[in-house]
Design a protein around this motif. Structure first.
Motif, PDB file in Angstrom:
ATOM      1  N   LEU A 230      40.818  39.391  35.629  1.00  0.00           N
ATOM      2  CA  LEU A 230      42.226  39.701  35.885  1.00  0.00           C
ATOM      3  C   LEU A 230      42.872  38.601  36.722  1.00  0.00           C
ATOM      4  O   LEU A 230      44.025  38.223  36.473  1.00  0.00           O
ATOM      5  CB  LEU A 230      42.336  41.046  36.602  1.00  0.00           C
ATOM      6  N   ALA A 231      42.141  38.079  37.709  1.00  0.00           N
ATOM      7  CA  ALA A 231      42.678  37.017  38.566  1.00  0.00           C
ATOM      8  C   ALA A 231      42.959  35.745  37.772  1.00  0.00           C
ATOM      9  O   ALA A 231      43.843  34.958  38.141  1.00  0.00           O
ATOM     10  CB  ALA A 231      41.703  36.718  39.701  1.00  0.00           C
ATOM     11  N   PHE A 232      42.229  35.503  36.683  1.00  0.00           N
ATOM     12  CA  PHE A 232      42.507  34.367  35.804  1.00  0.00           C
ATOM     13  C   PHE A 232      43.492  34.743  34.702  1.00  0.00           C
ATOM     14  O   PHE A 232      44.266  33.899  34.234  1.00  0.00           O
ATOM     15  CB  PHE A 232      41.214  33.857  35.164  1.00  0.00           C
ATOM     16  N   GLY A 233      43.465  36.015  34.275  1.00  0.00           N
ATOM     17  CA  GLY A 233      44.314  36.432  33.164  1.00  0.00           C
ATOM     18  C   GLY A 233      45.787  36.461  33.521  1.00  0.00           C
ATOM     19  O   GLY A 233      46.642  36.061  32.718  1.00  0.00           O
ATOM     20  N   VAL A 234      46.118  36.925  34.737  1.00  0.00           N
ATOM     21  CA  VAL A 234      47.527  36.977  35.141  1.00  0.00           C
ATOM     22  C   VAL A 234      48.140  35.577  35.217  1.00  0.00           C
ATOM     23  O   VAL A 234      49.244  35.351  34.694  1.00  0.00           O
ATOM     24  CB  VAL A 234      47.672  37.743  36.473  1.00  0.00           C
ATOM     25  N   PRO A 235      47.489  34.583  35.847  1.00  0.00           N
ATOM     26  CA  PRO A 235      48.035  33.219  35.763  1.00  0.00           C
ATOM     27  C   PRO A 235      48.168  32.721  34.324  1.00  0.00           C
ATOM     28  O   PRO A 235      49.112  31.997  33.999  1.00  0.00           O
ATOM     29  CB  PRO A 235      47.020  32.386  36.551  1.00  0.00           C
ATOM     30  N   GLY A 236      47.213  33.099  33.459  1.00  0.00           N
ATOM     31  CA  GLY A 236      47.338  32.719  32.053  1.00  0.00           C
ATOM     32  C   GLY A 236      48.573  33.325  31.418  1.00  0.00           C
ATOM     33  O   GLY A 236      49.282  32.663  30.631  1.00  0.00           O
ATOM     34  N   LEU A 237      48.862  34.595  31.751  1.00  0.00           N
ATOM     35  CA  LEU A 237      50.072  35.247  31.237  1.00  0.00           C
ATOM     36  C   LEU A 237      51.321  34.536  31.743  1.00  0.00           C
ATOM     37  O   LEU A 237      52.301  34.367  30.994  1.00  0.00           O
ATOM     38  CB  LEU A 237      50.079  36.714  31.666  1.00  0.00           C
ATOM     39  N   LEU A 238      51.309  34.111  33.008  1.00  0.00           N
ATOM     40  CA  LEU A 238      52.461  33.366  33.544  1.00  0.00           C
ATOM     41  C   LEU A 238      52.658  32.048  32.803  1.00  0.00           C
ATOM     42  O   LEU A 238      53.797  31.601  32.611  1.00  0.00           O
ATOM     43  CB  LEU A 238      52.265  33.118  35.036  1.00  0.00           C
ATOM     44  N   MET A 239      51.568  31.416  32.363  1.00  0.00           N
ATOM     45  CA  MET A 239      51.709  30.175  31.610  1.00  0.00           C
ATOM     46  C   MET A 239      52.292  30.439  30.229  1.00  0.00           C
ATOM     47  O   MET A 239      53.080  29.631  29.713  1.00  0.00           O
ATOM     48  CB  MET A 239      50.340  29.481  31.492  1.00  0.00           C
ATOM     49  N   VAL A 240      51.952  31.577  29.628  1.00  0.00           N
ATOM     50  CA  VAL A 240      52.566  31.956  28.353  1.00  0.00           C
ATOM     51  C   VAL A 240      54.071  32.147  28.550  1.00  0.00           C
ATOM     52  O   VAL A 240      54.885  31.676  27.739  1.00  0.00           O
ATOM     53  CB  VAL A 240      51.919  33.243  27.804  1.00  0.00           C
ATOM     54  N   ILE A 241      54.442  32.835  29.626  1.00  0.00           N
ATOM     55  CA  ILE A 241      55.870  33.033  29.930  1.00  0.00           C
ATOM     56  C   ILE A 241      56.555  31.689  30.148  1.00  0.00           C
ATOM     57  O   ILE A 241      57.686  31.465  29.683  1.00  0.00           O
ATOM     58  CB  ILE A 241      56.028  33.943  31.162  1.00  0.00           C
TER      59      ILE A 241
END
Length: 740
Positions: A230-241
């Protein structure tokens, strides 16, 4: 974190009061280049609320906020991920962390070359952002415990980090400069303010992400452990945004075409001068005033003059990597130090990796403080505080920060149990019998190594340090209980912790040796394990996602980590009964042993023992070292970029920024080498870095003392100055001028 500064744009000084920690002027040639038409929209670009600010910069600023959130959020938890998920050593975790950081500062040169020579800034940002997102996806998959084993996790992590380094480094030199391209030349004032907003978006993304992602890691449990996915997934989601937002503005962007890479031109000019001089070593050939004059047969005089000015500044860059070697350890060595400190501040429990939030927070405070107060006070005192002197003072402050870090490390070591060394073990005995037991440990030659009387439901007051003759050895134990004596033998291996658990069964007593394999806490959390004296297996629920089973008849569980705090009601279940245990206060950094026993006419109860004491030193003790290193960063990084920008000719400013980024990369390589090969204890390593930076500061001060600042008029060569005619054995070259 004050890595980079504002974008270079004609007719403006990007070094205003608010300087960025990001690369805001890029290694992209935008000066001394024949003008080319921009790909303008068919209609005038829309403005923000009727102002002179293009609407397109809103997409770019939001994109930068999300991208910096993504990068710093992922990086904040990276060291602990290596240490506690991949189970690497502290030295290996530090080395890989800095290898990744170094790669992130090598790839901007590749991104600049792609943007300048091939795709242009817009397409480079789009394509490398896709690579960036893919890296986050792979990295998040590598943090899922259910996917593969240790090897799969390691491979996915390294592949993901490589893609992230390519993505973040590749777009780093393009985004800020692309934002500057959106302004018309008549709106230079608005463009200057845009870079201030751009800078704030960088620091805001860094500040918020370094606070939130450690909470996602530590406060959320995934598969019974810290939720790194989750700690890596949320930053990944921000990069998609970030990618989606940037793409949304595609139709209203001004998109300059590729203009040619000035970095390549500089390298070719220097190489040609060296090779030409080497091929014309004859004494009959007249000497030239400067070694770069040997490029005159192929390159224009103005380019040669610019490269001369550039090399003078690059010479001053030689000592700079050592400063970055210290600064970037906030996310590695200092975070590891914080794991052995107490993060409970009374009103809030601070995770070890959340301490990194101090850097961007202090940057926002220190920049106006230094510009508006400190520098002005120094000036009123009549002290000449030149740019090079500011940089030297910044080095001294960073050196002092590491001296403070070493003092904190020594204080932590005094409060931390020692670790067993080669041919050593640490042993404690735990008596679960109903009467006192005398324990005698005998060596191979029946010599007494340890003798201790332990009362019922007590343990030895501390671990005993026993020396071995070989790496593994058999110890003989003599247990005296009532009028009965029992002999037993157990094997041990060096560098381990052991617990000898003594129990009774009727009138007989037995012992079992348990290796305390995880006898140290992680991430500032609390470690605990259970001994079940009941005749039935127990299932224990420690939270919504944390549960474990303990076997019957003195079964011993493995260590489990939980958040520190009060645990008055812990639900337990056997095959025929539900009950609860009161575990009381679990302190940060401590390791506990709970013995579950039957109680007359009551539910089973837990007898609590502390194996390792809690972290006593407050994490607030790290505040002085963070304050010192951030103050040094503000004085060194902002001032250094301002000085470099003023001393470089206009056509060389992009090359200079590429070289500045390389000094950061080299600094991370220094840490990697020291971590792998120094073999020093941590406090001594901090002292080593502190002393090295002081020596480098002395060298830099001497270099700065003899440096003569270049005036703008010095960057133009007089028209009547000619290169001497060359005779003799000269290489056969066609003389031509290269249009830049």
């Amino acid at each position: 974190m004050l890595e980079e500064s504002k974008s270079k744009e004609p007719a403006m000084n990007p070094f205003q009061k608010n300087e960025s920690k990001e690369t805001l002027f890029s290694p992209v040639s935008t000066e001394e280049v024949p003008s080319r038409p921009l790909s303008l929209p068919k209609t005038p670009p829309p403005k923000i609320c009727g102002s002179n600010y293009p609407l397109s910069i809103a997409f770019i600023v939001v994109n930068e906020f999300c991208e910096r959130f993504s990068y710093y959020g992922m990086k904040a938890v990276l060291t602990l991920y290596f240490l506690y998920f991949l189970h690497w050593s502290e030295d290996t975790s530090t080395s890989i962390y800095h290898a990744f950081s170094s790669l992130c500062y090598f790839t901007p040169i590749l991104g600049a070359a792609i943007a300048d020579s091939w795709l242009g800034k817009f397409k480079t940002i789009i394509y490398l952002s896709l690579v960036y997102v893919l890296g986050h996806v792979v990295k998040s998959l590598g943090a899922l415990p259910i996917i593969g084993g240790q090897t799969v996790h390691t491979v996915l992590s390294l592949v993901g980090l490589s893609l992230i380094a390519l993505g973040t480094g590749g777009i780093k030199p393009c985004v800020a400069a692309f934002g500057g391209d959106q302004f018309e030349e008549k709106h230079a004032e608005e463009r200057t303010r845009y870079f201030s907003v751009f800078y704030l978006s960088i620091n805001a993304g860094s500040l918020i992400s370094t606070f939130i992602t450690p909470m996602l890691r530590g406060d959320v449990q995934c598969f019974g452990e810290d939720c790194y996915a989750l700690a890596f997934g949320v930053p990944g989601l921000l990069m998609v945004i970030a990618l989606v937002v940037f793409t949304m503005g595609s139709k209203i962007y001004r998109k300059p075409p590729p203009e040619g890479n000035i970095v390549t031109q500089v390298v070719k000019c220097i190489w040609f001068a060296i090779s030409n001089r080497f091929n014309n070593r004859s004494g009959d050939i007249p000497k030239r005033q400067h070694w770069l004059d040997w490029a005159a047969e192929k390159y224009p005089k103005q380019l040669i003059m610019d490269v001369k000015a550039l090399t003078r500044v690059l010479f001053l860059y030689i000592p700079l990597p050592m400063f970055w070697a210290l600064l970037d350890q906030q996310g590695s060595r200092w975070t590891l130090q914080a794991t052995r400190m107490n993060g409970n501040l009374g009103f809030f429990v601070l995770q070890p990796d959340q301490m990194q939030v101090l850097n961007p927070l202090l940057v926002l405070i220190f920049i106006p403080l230094f510009d508006l107060v400190i520098y002005r006070l120094v000036s009123k005192c009549g002290i000449s505080f030149s740019s090079l002197r500011k940089m030297a003072v910044g080095m001294i402050l960073a050196s002092l920060a590491f001296a403070v870090a070493a003092a904190v490390e020594i204080k932590i070591n005094k409060m931390t149990p020692p670790q067993p060394g080669p041919k050593e073990i640490f042993l404690q005995a735990l008596n679960l019998a109903d009467e006192e037991v005398k324990v005698t440990v005998l060596g191979d030659e029946n010599n007494i190594l340890l003798e201790e009387s332990i009362r019922s439901f007590q343990k030895m007051p501390h671990y005993a340090q026993l020396h071995l003759k070989t790496r593994s050895q058999d110890f003989h134990f003599y247990l005296k209980y009532h009028n009965m004596s029992v002999y037993t033998k157990h094997s041990v291996e060096e560098k381990n912790w052991y617990s000898l658990i003594i129990r009774e069964d009727g009138k007989n007593i037995y012992s079992m040796m348990v290796k305390d394999e995880e006898n140290k806490t992680t991430s500032g959390m609390t470690a605990l394990r259970f001994v079940n004296t009941l005749h039935k297996e127990i299932n224990i629920s420690l939270g919504t996602d944390v549960s474990l089973s303990v076997g019957e008849d003195y079964g011993v569980s493995a260590y489990t980590t939980v958040q520190s705090g009060e645990y008055p009601v812990v639900h337990c279940r056997t095959e025929d009964k539900d009950f609860s245990l009161n575990m009381g206060l679990l302190e940060s950094g401590a390791a506990y042993l709970f013995v579950i026993i039957n109680s007359t006419n009551q539910d089973p109860q837990a007898w609590k023992m502390e194996d390792i004491p809690a972290n006593k030193l407050s994490i607030a003790w790290q505040l002085p070292q963070y304050a010192l290193v951030t103050a040094g960063e503000v004085m060194f990084s902002v001032t250094g970029l301002e000085f470099s920008y003023s001393q470089a000719p206009s056509s060389m400013k992009s090359v200079l920024q590429a070289a500045w980024l390389l000094t950061v990369a080299v600094g991370n390589i220094i840490v990697l080498v020291v971590a792998q090969f120094s073999g020093l204890v941590q406090w001594a390593e901090f002292i080593l870095f502190s002393c090295l930076l002081l020596v480098v500061c002395l060298v830099f001060s001497i270099m700065g003392y003899y440096y003569v600042p270049i005036q703008p008029q010095d960057l133009q060569e007089p028209a009547d100055k000619q290169i001497p005619h060359i005779q003799g054995n000269i290489i056969n070259l066609e003389t031509k001028k290269t249009k830049l």
